[in-house]
Design a protein around this motif. Structure first.
Motif, mmCIF file in Angstrom:
data_model
loop_
_atom_site.group_PDB
_atom_site.id
_atom_site.type_symbol
_atom_site.label_atom_id
_atom_site.label_comp_id
_atom_site.label_asym_id
_atom_site.label_seq_id
_atom_site.Cartn_x
_atom_site.Cartn_y
_atom_site.Cartn_z
ATOM 1 N N ALA A 61 7.174 7.219 10.405
ATOM 2 C CA ALA A 61 8.607 8.020 9.439
ATOM 3 C C ALA A 61 8.184 7.998 8.371
ATOM 4 O O ALA A 61 8.088 6.952 7.538
ATOM 5 N N LEU A 62 8.820 9.156 7.433
ATOM 6 C CA LEU A 62 9.174 9.114 6.219
ATOM 7 C C LEU A 62 10.824 8.763 6.199
ATOM 8 O O LEU A 62 11.629 8.945 5.728
ATOM 9 N N THR A 63 10.749 7.239 4.648
ATOM 10 C CA THR A 63 11.813 6.547 4.604
ATOM 11 C C THR A 63 11.671 6.095 3.365
ATOM 12 O O THR A 63 10.327 5.583 2.632
ATOM 13 N N ASP A 64 12.617 5.324 2.643
ATOM 14 C CA ASP A 64 11.775 4.577 1.246
ATOM 15 C C ASP A 64 11.471 3.676 1.659
ATOM 16 O O ASP A 64 10.833 2.703 1.016
ATOM 17 N N ARG A 65 12.126 3.091 2.626
ATOM 18 C CA ARG A 65 11.251 1.831 3.135
ATOM 19 C C ARG A 65 9.596 2.487 4.053
ATOM 20 O O ARG A 65 9.089 0.626 4.344
ATOM 21 N N SER A 66 9.444 2.556 3.639
ATOM 22 C CA SER A 66 8.165 3.058 4.224
ATOM 23 C C SER A 66 7.027 2.051 3.277
ATOM 24 O O SER A 66 6.540 2.579 2.417
ATOM 25 N N VAL A 67 5.909 1.981 4.731
ATOM 26 C CA VAL A 67 4.499 1.178 4.146
ATOM 27 C C VAL A 67 3.101 2.360 4.185
ATOM 28 O O VAL A 67 3.302 2.349 5.605
ATOM 29 N N ARG A 68 2.735 1.856 3.868
ATOM 30 C CA ARG A 68 1.347 3.098 4.259
ATOM 31 C C ARG A 68 0.231 2.284 5.417
ATOM 32 O O ARG A 68 0.550 0.818 5.604
ATOM 33 N N ILE A 69 0.458 3.151 6.195
ATOM 34 C CA ILE A 69 -0.348 2.544 7.758
ATOM 35 C C ILE A 69 -1.912 2.066 7.154
ATOM 36 O O ILE A 69 -1.812 1.992 8.062
ATOM 37 N N ASP A 70 -1.928 1.686 5.915
ATOM 38 C CA ASP A 70 -3.479 0.850 5.408
ATOM 39 C C ASP A 70 -3.001 -0.478 5.076
ATOM 40 O O ASP A 70 -3.718 -1.090 4.523
ATOM 41 N N ASP A 71 -1.512 -0.519 5.555
ATOM 42 C CA ASP A 71 -1.155 -2.022 4.408
ATOM 43 C C ASP A 71 -1.585 -3.204 5.617
ATOM 44 O O ASP A 71 -1.621 -2.863 6.191
ATOM 45 N N ALA A 72 -2.055 -4.030 4.223
ATOM 46 C CA ALA A 72 -2.640 -4.798 5.433
ATOM 47 C C ALA A 72 -2.222 -6.416 6.298
ATOM 48 O O ALA A 72 -2.074 -6.700 7.632
ATOM 49 N N ARG A 73 -0.723 -6.064 6.560
ATOM 50 C CA ARG A 73 0.103 -6.495 7.109
ATOM 51 C C ARG A 73 0.094 -6.038 8.284
ATOM 52 O O ARG A 73 0.046 -6.780 9.441
ATOM 53 N N LEU A 74 0.285 -4.192 8.544
ATOM 54 C CA LEU A 74 -0.559 -3.415 9.428
ATOM 55 C C LEU A 74 -0.932 -4.439 10.724
ATOM 56 O O LEU A 74 -1.303 -4.784 11.392
ATOM 57 N N ALA A 89 13.450 -0.611 14.149
ATOM 58 C CA ALA A 89 11.310 -1.226 14.301
ATOM 59 C C ALA A 89 11.438 -1.914 13.088
ATOM 60 O O ALA A 89 12.257 -2.637 12.163
ATOM 61 N N ASP A 90 10.239 -2.730 13.287
ATOM 62 C CA ASP A 90 9.774 -4.129 12.566
ATOM 63 C C ASP A 90 9.054 -3.165 11.170
ATOM 64 O O ASP A 90 9.284 -3.700 10.060
ATOM 65 N N TYR A 91 8.512 -2.288 11.077
ATOM 66 C CA TYR A 91 8.243 -1.269 10.276
ATOM 67 C C TYR A 91 7.824 -0.778 10.191
ATOM 68 O O TYR A 91 8.107 0.261 11.534
ATOM 69 N N THR A 92 8.275 0.595 8.614
ATOM 70 C CA THR A 92 8.381 1.978 9.004
ATOM 71 C C THR A 92 6.846 2.655 8.077
ATOM 72 O O THR A 92 6.790 1.765 6.841
ATOM 73 N N VAL A 93 5.854 3.129 9.003
ATOM 74 C CA VAL A 93 4.652 3.848 8.283
ATOM 75 C C VAL A 93 4.911 4.722 8.213
ATOM 76 O O VAL A 93 5.308 5.779 8.945
ATOM 77 N N ARG A 94 3.926 5.371 7.121
ATOM 78 C CA ARG A 94 3.374 6.627 6.811
ATOM 79 C C ARG A 94 2.353 7.340 6.776
ATOM 80 O O ARG A 94 1.691 5.483 6.336
ATOM 81 N N ILE A 95 2.196 7.991 6.668
ATOM 82 C CA ILE A 95 0.739 8.237 6.248
ATOM 83 C C ILE A 95 -0.033 8.502 4.771
ATOM 84 O O ILE A 95 0.687 9.902 4.881
ATOM 85 N N PRO A 96 -0.095 8.534 4.166
ATOM 86 C CA PRO A 96 -0.845 8.972 2.814
ATOM 87 C C PRO A 96 -1.204 10.493 2.904
ATOM 88 O O PRO A 96 -1.810 10.541 2.837
ATOM 89 N N MET A 97 -0.789 11.241 1.828
ATOM 90 C CA MET A 97 -1.427 12.988 2.234
ATOM 91 C C MET A 97 -1.060 13.752 0.719
ATOM 92 O O MET A 97 -0.837 12.736 -0.280
ATOM 93 N N SER A 98 -2.186 14.409 1.119
ATOM 94 C CA SER A 98 -2.252 15.543 -0.695
ATOM 95 C C SER A 98 -1.049 16.717 -0.365
ATOM 96 O O SER A 98 -0.979 17.203 0.668
ATOM 97 N N HIS A 99 -1.406 17.288 -1.684
ATOM 98 C CA HIS A 99 -0.835 18.732 -1.769
ATOM 99 C C HIS A 99 0.325 18.784 -1.157
ATOM 100 O O HIS A 99 0.624 19.756 -0.749
ATOM 101 N N ALA A 100 0.859 18.110 -1.338
ATOM 102 C CA ALA A 100 2.652 18.000 -1.085
ATOM 103 C C ALA A 100 2.753 17.939 0.141
ATOM 104 O O ALA A 100 4.190 19.063 0.588
ATOM 105 N N VAL A 101 1.955 17.934 1.197
ATOM 106 C CA VAL A 101 1.686 18.420 2.872
ATOM 107 C C VAL A 101 3.085 16.868 2.965
ATOM 108 O O VAL A 101 2.745 15.900 2.515
#
Length: 269
Positions: free
Chosen positions: A199-212, A237-249
């Motif tokens: 999900a996209l939230t202010d506390r989202s971490v990247r999907i490639d975060d080493a902790r995950l 949830a313990d983590y909120t995760v986002r997938i980094p994207m380009s072109h404002a998608v």
């Protein structure tokens, strides 16, 4: 084999292929006696390999000794094989049959979270996804990318829906799955999992975060196609995760996002 010619679209013997809704198939008499439909010889063969019980076949005449022959040979000799013209079967099912073969099968016994997650390290939760194509695509990715189990909420489409089975190319028979209740995150934690809500939230971490990747057991939660996951699910949830994207998608289709998450968080050997 027991070949039965169908000449009437209203023939009750083939109601499972036409007249009954998915819900009626699933709950016929009771869930233990429910039925689901599998389409195409290749997918039927995968279901048979997984131990599913065939009840009947429906195919065009020309396929009895053609595309359906190998499947028929694996079924009980007294099992009915219903047949008819291509036009009649299209009228019966509402569309041209893929490879001309359908199989009605006994619905397998329901499994629970504890059973399908025993020994699992990577799990996907499908929460509120109702599009059958997305369900099938998520299962296909889960099988291909080594995900150990899939959990499906009551608000999601049935993985044994005919279209979901077809899109998955039979992967719904390869990956252990179970229906779960609304409190599934608590159940997952009791089973030793940490949960990651996409999900996209202010506390989202990247999907490639080493902790995950370092988590020994993690469950990736995928939300509905339109609104995503409910705020309460994200907050829990313990983590909120986002997938980094380009072109404002801002987001991907849920099946594509699930595939990215499963690949990135796969267990590295």
């Amino acid at each position: 084999m027991k070949i039965i010619e169908i000449t009437d679209l209203a023939d009750r013997r083939v109601a499972a292929y036409a007249a009954l809704t998915e819900a009626q198939l699933r709950n016929r008499l009771n869930e233990a006696e429910g039925v689901f439909i599998v389409e195409s010889p290749k997918v039927i063969a995968v279901a048979l390999d997984a131990g599913c019980e065939p009840l009947s076949l429906l195919c065009e005449r020309r396929h009895i000794e053609g595309d359906a022959a190998a499947v028929i040979a694996r079924c009980p000799g007294d099992m009915p094989v219903y047949t008819g013209s291509r036009e009649l079967l299209a009228g019966l099912t509402g569309y041209r049959l893929t490879r001309g073969v359908l199989c009605a099968m006994r619905r397998p016994a329901a499994r629970g979270l504890a059973e399908v997650c025993a020994g699992a390290r990577r799990v996907v939760v499908i929460d509120g996804v109702v599009d059958t194509t997305n369900i099938g695509a998520i299962f296909r990715s889960a099988a291909a990318l080594g995900t150990d189990a899939v959990l499906v909420t009551a608000t999601s489409c049935d993985p044994l829906n005919r279209r979901a089975v077809r899109v998955s190319m039979g992967s719904v028979f390869l990956v252990p799955w179970a229906r779960v209740g609304a409190d599934y995150q608590s159940d997952l934690r009791r089973a030793g999992f940490r949960t990651a809500a996409l999900a996209l939230t202010d506390r989202s971490v990247r999907i490639d975060d080493a902790r995950l990747a370092a988590e020994p057991r993690i469950a990736m939660i995928m939300g509905t196609e339109g609104d995503g996951l409910p705020p309460a699910t994200i907050a829990e949830a313990d983590y909120t995760v986002r997938i980094p994207m380009s072109h404002a998608v801002d987001s991907l289709n849920v099946a594509a996002a699930a595939a990215v998450a499963m690949w990135e968080l796969r267990v590295r050997i």
